[in-house]
Design a protein around this motif. Sequence first.
Motif, PDB file in Angstrom:
ATOM      1  N   MET A 134       0.891  -1.227   0.077  1.00 37.27           N
ATOM      2  CA  MET A 134      -0.048  -0.085   0.065  1.00 37.27           C
ATOM      3  C   MET A 134       0.785   1.139   0.030  1.00 37.27           C
ATOM      4  O   MET A 134       1.978   1.318   0.708  1.00 37.27           O
ATOM      5  N   ASN A 135       0.443   2.272  -0.625  1.00 38.48           N
ATOM      6  CA  ASN A 135       1.050   3.524  -0.857  1.00 38.48           C
ATOM      7  C   ASN A 135       0.838   4.534   0.461  1.00 38.48           C
ATOM      8  O   ASN A 135      -0.200   4.214   1.376  1.00 38.48           O
ATOM      9  N   GLU A 136       1.504   5.478   0.423  1.00 44.75           N
ATOM     10  CA  GLU A 136       1.162   6.704   1.405  1.00 44.75           C
ATOM     11  C   GLU A 136      -0.472   7.177   1.494  1.00 44.75           C
ATOM     12  O   GLU A 136      -1.002   7.266   2.634  1.00 44.75           O
ATOM     13  N   LYS A 137      -1.026   7.290   0.354  1.00 38.05           N
ATOM     14  CA  LYS A 137      -2.300   7.785   0.140  1.00 38.05           C
ATOM     15  C   LYS A 137      -3.239   6.772   0.736  1.00 38.05           C
ATOM     16  O   LYS A 137      -4.154   7.019   1.545  1.00 38.05           O
ATOM     17  N   CYS A 189      -7.293  -0.587  -0.257  1.00 40.38           N
ATOM     18  CA  CYS A 189      -6.688  -1.567  -1.386  1.00 40.38           C
ATOM     19  C   CYS A 189      -7.518  -1.536  -2.619  1.00 40.38           C
ATOM     20  O   CYS A 189      -7.121  -1.660  -3.622  1.00 40.38           O
ATOM     21  N   LEU A 190      -8.946  -1.601  -2.440  1.00 37.53           N
ATOM     22  CA  LEU A 190      -9.807  -1.266  -3.724  1.00 37.53           C
ATOM     23  C   LEU A 190      -9.920   0.085  -4.241  1.00 37.53           C
ATOM     24  O   LEU A 190     -10.199   0.265  -5.387  1.00 37.53           O
ATOM     25  N   SER A 191      -9.173   0.963  -3.617  1.00 37.39           N
ATOM     26  CA  SER A 191      -9.529   2.495  -3.822  1.00 37.39           C
ATOM     27  C   SER A 191      -8.850   2.716  -5.364  1.00 37.39           C
ATOM     28  O   SER A 191      -9.159   3.660  -5.759  1.00 37.39           O
ATOM     29  N   GLY A 246      -9.181   1.061  -8.104  1.00 42.73           N
ATOM     30  CA  GLY A 246     -10.260   0.922  -8.906  1.00 42.73           C
ATOM     31  C   GLY A 246     -10.293  -0.333  -9.821  1.00 42.73           C
ATOM     32  O   GLY A 246     -11.122  -0.833 -10.476  1.00 42.73           O
ATOM     33  N   ASP A 247      -8.938  -0.978  -9.742  1.00 37.66           N
ATOM     34  CA  ASP A 247      -8.774  -2.140 -10.345  1.00 37.66           C
ATOM     35  C   ASP A 247      -9.189  -3.430  -9.688  1.00 37.66           C
ATOM     36  O   ASP A 247      -9.605  -3.139  -8.528  1.00 37.66           O
ATOM     37  N   GLU A 248      -9.817  -4.430 -10.403  1.00 39.15           N
ATOM     38  CA  GLU A 248     -10.181  -5.720  -9.938  1.00 39.15           C
ATOM     39  C   GLU A 248      -8.951  -6.362  -9.078  1.00 39.15           C
ATOM     40  O   GLU A 248      -7.724  -6.324  -9.457  1.00 39.15           O
ATOM     41  N   ILE A 249      -9.233  -6.771  -7.918  1.00 37.37           N
ATOM     42  CA  ILE A 249      -8.257  -7.468  -7.148  1.00 37.37           C
ATOM     43  C   ILE A 249      -8.592  -8.767  -6.470  1.00 37.37           C
ATOM     44  O   ILE A 249      -9.794  -8.744  -6.111  1.00 37.37           O
ATOM     45  N   THR A 250      -7.657  -9.648  -6.268  1.00 39.35           N
ATOM     46  CA  THR A 250      -8.172 -10.821  -5.531  1.00 39.35           C
ATOM     47  C   THR A 250      -7.947 -10.528  -3.880  1.00 39.35           C
ATOM     48  O   THR A 250      -7.252  -9.887  -3.545  1.00 39.35           O
ATOM     49  N   ARG A 290      -2.133  -9.844   1.032  1.00 41.47           N
ATOM     50  CA  ARG A 290      -0.800  -9.268   1.091  1.00 41.47           C
ATOM     51  C   ARG A 290      -0.730  -7.875   1.087  1.00 41.47           C
ATOM     52  O   ARG A 290       0.306  -7.488   1.820  1.00 41.47           O
ATOM     53  N   ASN A 291      -1.404  -7.002   0.479  1.00 39.16           N
ATOM     54  CA  ASN A 291      -1.366  -5.688   0.385  1.00 39.16           C
ATOM     55  C   ASN A 291      -1.517  -5.043   1.810  1.00 39.16           C
ATOM     56  O   ASN A 291      -0.886  -3.936   2.298  1.00 39.16           O
TER      57      ASN A 291
END
Length: 116
Positions: A1-4, A27-29, A31-35, A41-42
């Motif tokens: 995850m990044n700072e934002k 993690c979902l912010s 906008g991409d699909e993610i498992t 992990r993130n």
Amino acid sequence: MNEKEYEIVELLRKLDINRPVALTLACLSCGDEITSRDIERNSSLRQPEVSIAMRYLKENEWVDIREVKKTEGKGRPVKLYRLITPLDEIVQSIEQRILLESSYVLNNIEKLKRLA
């Protein structure tokens, strides 16, 4: 995850959103699909925490869940998650809930003042 994303988590937590939901939303912010495995992990969440967060997001109709069959080997299909409600609309929804709760509390305080 990044700072934002970490800042999103901190602010959501200050609004009384539980940790797994806040981390999952961050993690979902993007906008991409993610498992769910990617979310684990993130965010350093465990699988049951991701499942509970997803249940909450699904109940609020904020996330879409899509299953994809594995291309190799056996096992369950892979679930892909994607926000279907923009983050700013989710924030507005949280704001409305907080304003409603605050109004209820303030009304009760006013009633208590009249009774005192």
